[in-house]
Design a protein around this motif. Structure first.
Motif, PDB file in Angstrom:
ATOM      1  N   ARG A  32       9.091  22.362   4.342  1.00  0.00           N
ATOM      2  CA  ARG A  32       7.962  21.445   4.201  1.00  0.00           C
ATOM      3  C   ARG A  32       6.771  22.079   3.470  1.00  0.00           C
ATOM      4  O   ARG A  32       6.072  21.377   2.717  1.00  0.00           O
ATOM      5  N   PRO A  33       6.455  23.381   3.658  1.00  0.00           N
ATOM      6  CA  PRO A  33       5.355  23.963   2.888  1.00  0.00           C
ATOM      7  C   PRO A  33       5.562  23.890   1.372  1.00  0.00           C
ATOM      8  O   PRO A  33       4.591  23.973   0.620  1.00  0.00           O
TER       9      PRO A  33
ATOM     10  N   PHE B  41      13.975  15.368   2.142  1.00  0.00           N
ATOM     11  CA  PHE B  41      14.383  16.548   1.381  1.00  0.00           C
ATOM     12  C   PHE B  41      14.665  17.738   2.297  1.00  0.00           C
ATOM     13  O   PHE B  41      15.505  18.582   1.965  1.00  0.00           O
ATOM     14  N   LEU B  42      13.985  17.811   3.431  1.00  0.00           N
ATOM     15  CA  LEU B  42      14.296  18.879   4.376  1.00  0.00           C
ATOM     16  C   LEU B  42      15.683  18.684   4.967  1.00  0.00           C
ATOM     17  O   LEU B  42      16.451  19.635   5.119  1.00  0.00           O
ATOM     18  N   LEU B  43      16.030  17.442   5.266  1.00  0.00           N
ATOM     19  CA  LEU B  43      17.306  17.151   5.906  1.00  0.00           C
ATOM     20  C   LEU B  43      18.472  17.247   4.928  1.00  0.00           C
ATOM     21  O   LEU B  43      19.528  17.790   5.251  1.00  0.00           O
TER      22      LEU B  43
ATOM     23  N   THR C  58       7.787  31.129   5.921  1.00  0.00           N
ATOM     24  CA  THR C  58       8.405  30.193   6.866  1.00  0.00           C
ATOM     25  C   THR C  58       9.777  29.705   6.419  1.00  0.00           C
ATOM     26  O   THR C  58      10.368  28.868   7.106  1.00  0.00           O
ATOM     27  N   ARG C  59      10.315  30.197   5.304  1.00  0.00           N
ATOM     28  CA  ARG C  59      11.572  29.650   4.794  1.00  0.00           C
ATOM     29  C   ARG C  59      12.731  29.932   5.748  1.00  0.00           C
ATOM     30  O   ARG C  59      13.657  29.117   5.861  1.00  0.00           O
TER      31      ARG C  59
ATOM     32  N   TRP D 201      -3.037  15.574   4.638  1.00  0.00           N
ATOM     33  CA  TRP D 201      -3.266  15.125   6.014  1.00  0.00           C
ATOM     34  C   TRP D 201      -1.970  14.749   6.713  1.00  0.00           C
ATOM     35  O   TRP D 201      -1.925  14.640   7.943  1.00  0.00           O
ATOM     36  N   SER D 202      -0.918  14.509   5.960  1.00  0.00           N
ATOM     37  CA  SER D 202       0.384  14.247   6.557  1.00  0.00           C
ATOM     38  C   SER D 202       1.170  15.535   6.786  1.00  0.00           C
ATOM     39  O   SER D 202       1.817  15.701   7.821  1.00  0.00           O
ATOM     40  N   LEU D 203       1.091  16.450   5.843  1.00  0.00           N
ATOM     41  CA  LEU D 203       1.891  17.675   5.919  1.00  0.00           C
ATOM     42  C   LEU D 203       1.316  18.690   6.900  1.00  0.00           C
ATOM     43  O   LEU D 203       2.056  19.341   7.642  1.00  0.00           O
TER      44      LEU D 203
END
Length: 360
Positions: free
Chosen positions: A223-224, A215-217, A349-350, A264-266
């Motif tokens: 990611r937040p 989704f980021l790409l 952070t956007r 724990w992944s993010l």
């Protein structure tokens, strides 16, 4: 043992860690092979846990299922063997071309041209991950050490969000068996819940990073934002556990387990992206302290305290929905507060993640 053994093992083996150069540069398909094997093992264990709640396995069936599990656990070796074979085949043409240089001088130009073309084709393979591109945005002077990171508001937003998410998730796994006992779940059902939690936790850890990359790409979602989603879903999971309806723990543990694993992944990935990779290990493990801190406060000072107040049965035990209802409404409120904190981190952070999207 849990405090000392990992530290001792790390200190004993740290001198064996070295950097190994590998001939292949596109390792993504082999990584996906390992992930596929892990998904198959998780599905197999889930299938067994469901069958164990329906049938009583004879001894021969237990032996067969154990042998199948051993075979699955050994299956990653096939991925390694395949990768090694591909590397060897890739090295052979270079050896052949170097031999032809000594035998026939006119072949040099065509051979060199072919090699250059192969290198160009090889570089066109999209091996860079989104995380690597995000890390490359930070200039050397922007890479932060632990103290510099702790002086930023982003660090504390991430730390507080992890207290809310990891702390409430760990408090749930610490008490899930006792919650099942208070709600009348059988011993087998409580054991199944603990096993299923491990599977949901694994799926959350695996899926959150993969989905957030996509989704980021493709959509440009920071990611937040996924941390906001997972904390919101975790809030709903805590409310379901507090409600006490029949089968609520199966649904609630599913939601909370997946979202707990997602944190724990993010969290490590976000830490690396906004603070840099130079001191990523120190910063990540410092933020990870939020997990035991949140678990202690929520599990001992909230759930344990309220349970002792509600307990009136034999052996200072409690039975009924009231035993954990108030505790999990408090945990739901904590997770909801984590949503607000994660939203603040998202807005801060956007712009950084918009730069990541431009690079991708």
């Amino acid at each position: 043992m849990l405090a000392l053994l990992p530290t001792i093992v790390t200190l004993m083996l740290m001198f064996l860690v070295t950097v190994h150069e590998t001939p292949s540069r596109n390792e993504e398909k082999y990584l996906q092979g390992f992930l596929l094997v892990s998904l198959v093992i998780a599905a197999y264990l889930l299938f067994l846990r469901i069958l164990e709640n329906v049938f009583v396995f004879p001894e021969w069936a237990k032996i067969i299922t154990l042998l199948v599990l051993f075979a699955l656990l050994c299956s990653p070796i096939s991925v390694v063997v395949k990768a090694q074979r591909v590397d060897l085949e890739r090295l052979r043409p270079s050896v052949t071309s170097s031999t032809s240089l000594l035998m026939d001088e006119p072949e040099w130009e065509s051979s060199d041209k072919l090699a250059v073309e192969n290198i160009m084709d090889y570089d066109e393979v999209p091996t860079d991950t989104v995380q690597r591109k995000a890390s490359s945005i930070l200039q050397p002077d922007e890479q932060k050490n632990l103290w510099q990171a702790m002086c930023t508001i982003d660090f504390w937003f991430l730390f507080v969000a992890m207290i809310c998410g990891m702390g409430s998730g760990l408090a749930t796994i610490n008490n899930i068996s006792q919650i099942g006992e208070s709600l009348g779940y059988t011993t087998l059902a409580r054991s199944t819940l603990v096993s299923l939690w491990s599977i949901w936790n694994f799926l959350g850890r695996l899926g959150a990073g993969y989905v957030s990359d996509i989704f980021l790409l493709r959509r440009g979602w920071p990611r937040p934002l996924f941390m906001v989603f997972t904390l919101a879903v975790m809030t709903g999971g805590h409310v379901i556990i507090a409600s006490g309806f029949p089968g609520n723990l199966y649904v609630g543990s599913l939601l909370v387990g997946i979202c707990y694993g997602s944190q724990w992944s993010l969290m490590p990935t976000i830490s690396k992206e906004i603070f840099g990779v130079v001191h990523m290990g120190t910063i990540f493990n410092t933020i990870a302290i939020a997990s035991p801190v949140g678990s202690y406060v929520l599990s001992v000072r909230v759930i344990g305290y309220i349970y002792d107040k509600e307990a009136s049965g034999e052996g200072n035990s409690c039975f009924g929905t009231h035993c954990f209802m108030l505790s999990y409404f408090i945990l739901a409120s904590v997770s909801l507060f984590g949503v607000v904190v994660a939203l603040a981190l998202f807005y801060r952070t956007r712009r950084f993640y918009s730069r990541v999207l431009i690079l991708c």
